[in-house]
Design an enzyme around this catalytic site. Structure first.
Site, PDB file in Angstrom:
ATOM      1  N   LYS A  21      32.740  51.988  49.755  1.00  0.00           N
ATOM      2  CA  LYS A  21      33.314  50.616  49.592  1.00  0.00           C
ATOM      3  C   LYS A  21      33.704  50.213  48.305  1.00  0.00           C
ATOM      4  O   LYS A  21      33.514  50.956  47.348  1.00  0.00           O
ATOM      5  CB  LYS A  21      32.170  49.324  50.103  1.00  0.00           C
ATOM      6  CG  LYS A  21      31.316  49.442  49.170  1.00  0.00           C
ATOM      7  CD  LYS A  21      30.127  48.223  50.017  1.00  0.00           C
ATOM      8  CE  LYS A  21      28.819  48.400  49.121  1.00  0.00           C
ATOM      9  NZ  LYS A  21      28.531  46.823  48.579  1.00  0.00           N
ATOM     10  N   ARG A  72      21.116  37.048  53.767  1.00  0.00           N
ATOM     11  CA  ARG A  72      22.389  37.061  53.683  1.00  0.00           C
ATOM     12  C   ARG A  72      23.261  37.084  54.965  1.00  0.00           C
ATOM     13  O   ARG A  72      23.699  36.124  55.270  1.00  0.00           O
ATOM     14  CB  ARG A  72      23.034  37.873  52.661  1.00  0.00           C
ATOM     15  CG  ARG A  72      22.741  38.107  51.180  1.00  0.00           C
ATOM     16  CD  ARG A  72      23.637  38.823  50.228  1.00  0.00           C
ATOM     17  NE  ARG A  72      23.486  40.223  50.785  1.00  0.00           N
ATOM     18  CZ  ARG A  72      24.032  41.160  50.318  1.00  0.00           C
ATOM     19  NH1 ARG A  72      24.408  41.449  49.082  1.00  0.00           N
ATOM     20  NH2 ARG A  72      24.063  42.614  51.056  1.00  0.00           N
ATOM     21  N   TYR A 114      39.131  38.954  17.236  1.00  0.00           N
ATOM     22  CA  TYR A 114      39.144  37.496  17.814  1.00  0.00           C
ATOM     23  C   TYR A 114      37.924  36.760  17.230  1.00  0.00           C
ATOM     24  O   TYR A 114      36.763  37.337  17.344  1.00  0.00           O
ATOM     25  CB  TYR A 114      39.262  37.413  19.049  1.00  0.00           C
ATOM     26  CG  TYR A 114      40.750  37.775  19.531  1.00  0.00           C
ATOM     27  CD1 TYR A 114      41.736  37.040  19.189  1.00  0.00           C
ATOM     28  CD2 TYR A 114      40.868  38.701  20.521  1.00  0.00           C
ATOM     29  CE1 TYR A 114      42.922  37.175  19.661  1.00  0.00           C
ATOM     30  CE2 TYR A 114      42.150  38.913  21.239  1.00  0.00           C
ATOM     31  CZ  TYR A 114      43.210  38.099  20.553  1.00  0.00           C
ATOM     32  OH  TYR A 114      44.532  38.446  21.229  1.00  0.00           O
ATOM     33  N   MET A 162      42.083  42.444  25.529  1.00  0.00           N
ATOM     34  CA  MET A 162      42.741  42.833  26.771  1.00  0.00           C
ATOM     35  C   MET A 162      42.917  44.328  26.811  1.00  0.00           C
ATOM     36  O   MET A 162      42.734  45.134  27.775  1.00  0.00           O
ATOM     37  CB  MET A 162      43.860  41.905  27.049  1.00  0.00           C
ATOM     38  CG  MET A 162      44.039  42.251  28.631  1.00  0.00           C
ATOM     39  SD  MET A 162      45.532  41.306  29.202  1.00  0.00           S
ATOM     40  CE  MET A 162      45.034  39.668  29.031  1.00  0.00           C
TER      41      MET A 162
END
Ligand code: PLP
Length: 363
Positions: free
Chosen positions: A39, A135, A259, A307
């Protein structure tokens, strides 16, 4: 020129890991079956290629839902496909019967819908029992009645009673034994085949091994445990996430990188810039100091992940040049270690790698 960042997928390692899982299944019983969970794009490794590699070995493959199953049929996969998340709407029932998709039935409304459906042929359906994960799944006390309704309708065949374990990766947590006992109590009197084990249970809980086992994560070659484990440590990592050094600069002591200036050079330092970032699946939460292999030597992440770029302190990595090889995780550096440094699970890192990152396949 092509961007050098890519994930190399070792299909021979994948098959070796499947064989290890299947051997564990058969230690429970010689007739036990091991399906392969592919999956979520095979946990990020590429569902079509992984399914094609495992199809000759595994009797059944497992995906989350009909959409993933249809995509595998379109890719040429013909083996039965178990739907771990079951059906999401009643109109998927006829599709399941027609295409040999095996839904996990998880509530009584879905049993009603199967009984009401017009089917050209019966459907293979598993029943999910909620033994404590809370769940999905019917209550243990409802299993006998819902099983009888499905069986008597003639619309469902090959029924298996399945459950999913909440804490099998915690080797001393007694909840696993509780969940197994809850399923056993209601399913054994019906003489139903059982399916309990995910990867950690198959590796470490022999009482969870049953007629059908459902490993996913371990097939991709990493341990589901956060402590050493003799069998799990024999798995072979399937994905190696690599890149190359793109630029180098020398920084004086006290200079900052990236950053937010979150990393400050404690000494004169050599910084390598690598063309990979959170847009390629490298986790933005990776902390300063996260290991990165440069020419096989351990450098350490210096500054925030951008990124498309990361910056690595390679001062202690020996001679480093532009174009040198970088490994983010894989054969030389366990994804588990990177995940720890990024405060996440090793399941998440490959699974969330985006389509833009090239996957290359090697037999
Ligand atoms: C119902 C079910 N079975 C099996 C698996 C495979 O688990 P693992 O990847 O831990 O082997 C999953 C994964 O989430 C699951 O949801």
């Amino acid at each position: 020129m092509t961007r050098p960042s890519h994930a190399l997928i070792d299909l021979a390692a994948l098959k070796a890991n499947y064989r290890l899982a299947d051997n564990l299944s058969k230690q429970g019983s010689a007739s036990a079956q091991t399906l392969a969970v592919v999956k979520a794009n095979a946990y990020g490794h590429g569902a079509a290629a992984v399914a094609a590699a495992l199809e000759p070995l595994a009797p059944v493959l497992a995906v989350a839902c009909c959409d993933e199953a249809v995509a595998l049929r379109e890719a040429g996969i013909v083996k039965p496909l178990l739907l771990l998340e079951g059906i999401l709407s009643d109109d998927e029932i006829a599709l399941c019967a027609a295409c040999d998709f095996w839904p996990m039935i998880s509530d009584i409304g879905q049993v009603d819908a199967i009984l009401a459906a017009r089917l050209d042929r019966p459907l293979t359906a598993w029943i999910k029992v909620d033994t404590g994960m809370h769940r999905l799944g019917i209550q243990p006390g409802e299993l006998a009645a819902q099983y009888q309704r499905l069986r008597d309708s003639g619309k469902a065949i090959g029924i298996v009673a399945a459950t999913h374990l909440a804490s099998a990766d915690e080797l001393d947590n007694p909840f696993t034994t509780t969940q197994i006992a809850r399923l056993d109590t209601v399913a054994r009197p019906l003489e139903l085949p059982l399916s309990i084990a995910n990867s950690p249970a198959l590796l470490a809980w022999s009482t969870a091994r049953a007629e059908w086992n459902r490993p996913g994560f371990m097939l991709y070659g990493n341990s589901p445990f956060d402590q050493p484990h003799a069998v799990a440590d024999r798995l072979q990592p399937v994905m190696t996430f690599s890149s190359q050094v793109m630029a180098l600069r020398r920084l004086a002591s006290g200079e900052t990188v990236g950053y937010g200036e979150t990393w400050r050079a404690p000494r004169p330092s050599l910084i390598a810039t690598i063309p990979v970032g959170y847009g390629d699946g490298y986790p933005r939460t990776a902390a300063n100091g996260t290991p990165v292999l440069v020419n096989g030597q351990r450098g350490s992440l210096a500054g925030r992940v951008s990124m498309e770029l990361i910056t690595v302190d390679v001062t202690d990595c020996g001679p480093v040049r532009v174009g040198d090889t970088v490994e983010l995780w894989g054969r030389g550096l366990a994804v588990n270690e990177v995940a720890r440094c990024a405060a996440t699970s090793p399941y998440e890192l490959p699974t969330r790698m985006p389509a833009r990152l090239r996957r290359l396949y090697r037999e």
